[in-house]
Design a protein around this motif. Structure first.
Motif, PDB file in Angstrom:
ATOM      1  N   ASN A 221       0.791  -1.236   0.000  1.00 45.28           N
ATOM      2  CA  ASN A 221       0.000   0.000   0.000  1.00 45.28           C
ATOM      3  C   ASN A 221       0.824   1.287   0.000  1.00 45.28           C
ATOM      4  O   ASN A 221       0.241   2.373  -0.013  1.00 45.28           O
ATOM      5  N   LEU A 222       2.143   1.217   0.007  1.00 44.08           N
ATOM      6  CA  LEU A 222       2.984   2.416   0.027  1.00 44.08           C
ATOM      7  C   LEU A 222       3.917   2.413  -1.180  1.00 44.08           C
ATOM      8  O   LEU A 222       4.753   1.520  -1.327  1.00 44.08           O
ATOM      9  N   VAL A 223       3.762   3.422  -2.038  1.00 38.98           N
ATOM     10  CA  VAL A 223       4.568   3.518  -3.249  1.00 38.98           C
ATOM     11  C   VAL A 223       5.345   4.829  -3.250  1.00 38.98           C
ATOM     12  O   VAL A 223       4.831   5.872  -2.846  1.00 38.98           O
ATOM     13  N   ALA A 224       6.594   4.769  -3.689  1.00 40.33           N
ATOM     14  CA  ALA A 224       7.450   5.954  -3.812  1.00 40.33           C
ATOM     15  C   ALA A 224       8.115   5.920  -5.171  1.00 40.33           C
ATOM     16  O   ALA A 224       8.456   4.854  -5.686  1.00 40.33           O
ATOM     17  N   GLY A 225       8.309   7.089  -5.775  1.00 38.47           N
ATOM     18  CA  GLY A 225       8.908   7.107  -7.101  1.00 38.47           C
ATOM     19  C   GLY A 225       9.194   8.502  -7.595  1.00 38.47           C
ATOM     20  O   GLY A 225       9.310   9.453  -6.810  1.00 38.47           O
ATOM     21  N   LEU A 226       9.305   8.629  -8.918  1.00 39.06           N
ATOM     22  CA  LEU A 226       9.621   9.891  -9.572  1.00 39.06           C
ATOM     23  C   LEU A 226       8.554  10.222 -10.606  1.00 39.06           C
ATOM     24  O   LEU A 226       7.985   9.331 -11.232  1.00 39.06           O
ATOM     25  N   GLN A 227       8.311  11.509 -10.793  1.00 44.02           N
ATOM     26  CA  GLN A 227       7.422  11.973 -11.844  1.00 44.02           C
ATOM     27  C   GLN A 227       8.128  13.076 -12.632  1.00 44.02           C
ATOM     28  O   GLN A 227       9.022  13.747 -12.119  1.00 44.02           O
ATOM     29  N   MET A 228       7.717  13.237 -13.889  1.00 44.25           N
ATOM     30  CA  MET A 228       8.368  14.209 -14.761  1.00 44.25           C
ATOM     31  C   MET A 228       7.334  15.104 -15.427  1.00 44.25           C
ATOM     32  O   MET A 228       6.229  14.667 -15.737  1.00 44.25           O
ATOM     33  N   VAL A 229       7.709  16.360 -15.612  1.00 39.83           N
ATOM     34  CA  VAL A 229       6.902  17.315 -16.360  1.00 39.83           C
ATOM     35  C   VAL A 229       7.730  17.772 -17.548  1.00 39.83           C
ATOM     36  O   VAL A 229       8.830  18.309 -17.376  1.00 39.83           O
TER      37      VAL A 229
END
Length: 232
Positions: free
Chosen positions: A100-108
């Motif tokens: 139930n816990l997710v961590a990551g990266l996002q890009m614009v």
């Protein structure tokens, strides 16, 4: 930036988006029996709605456009006035560090080019940013409520009349929402949250800096895919 040359969204386009939204909800309810498992070791891949640095939100996931604007004076033939090209992409990827816990990266990443065909001059704006996000789910029977915190760090580059300016920006946000299963690997997300952006502009001649800070609440939608890493 050229004034009065950007094209706004039409009512027809808005109605189409509402129809797509309702269709997604219907499909989600009908397929609620097959749901993704939010387990440790899985990957999350997704796209989210556009984050505009003025604090507003739109509902474009991926976009590519080529537009021409024409002006007509009386009985004279219409003449090309502006040519506009743009693109927009907002992907994200995360890893479930525990259930139930997710961590990551996002890009614009976005680009906008506007050419005045009469005077043959071009305005360009490119935005590129990346940053971490953390999301915690509280799964229920038919949907998954969540809370998410995010940040994006990047640069806006503008070119106009030979001048090339770069403005760093920081975007911080927190939101609460829910994921609706559309099968055993896909969810549709809807969330409401608070966003705060800060853009730094520096005068080329004087080196004096100004900060443009905007903040506000908005809505966001997106789609996510959940994948199992082979061997885990």
């Amino acid at each position: 930036m050229p004034k009065n040359s950007r094209v706004g969204e039409s009512k027809t386009r808005t109605m189409k988006k509402i129809s797509v939204f309702l269709a997604v909800l219907f499909l989600g309810v009908s397929s609620a029996k097959a749901q993704p498992q939010l387990e440790k070791g899985k990957l999350l891949l997704g796209v989210t709605s556009t984050v505009a640095l003025n604090g507003s939100l739109s509902s474009e996931f991926l976009s590519l456009s080529f537009i021409k604007i024409k002006y007509k004076d009386g009985s004279d033939p219409a003449e090309d006035a502006y040519k506009i090209n743009s693109f927009n992409i907002l992907p994200k990827a995360g890893y479930f560090v525990t259930n139930n816990l997710v961590a990551g990266l996002q890009m614009v990443a976005s680009g906008y080019t506007e050419t005045n065909l009469e005077f043959d001059n071009t305005y360009k704006e490119n935005t590129l940013g990346i940053g971490p996000f953390v999301r915690f789910y509280y799964p229920l029977d038919k949907f998954y409520p969540f809370i998410e915190a995010e940040s994006v760090f990047g640069t806006i580059r503008e070119t106009w009349f030979g001048d090339d300016e770069k403005s760093p920006f920081v975007l911080l946000g927190v939101s609460i929402g829910a994921s609706l299963p559309l099968g055993d690997k896909v969810t549709f997300d809807a969330a409401a949250g608070y966003l705060r952006s800060s853009v730094k502009n520096t005068d080329v001649e004087t080196q004096d800096s100004e900060y443009y800070i905007t903040a506000g609440f908005g809505l966001r939608i997106g789609f996510n895919i959940y994948l199992q890493i082979p061997g885990l």
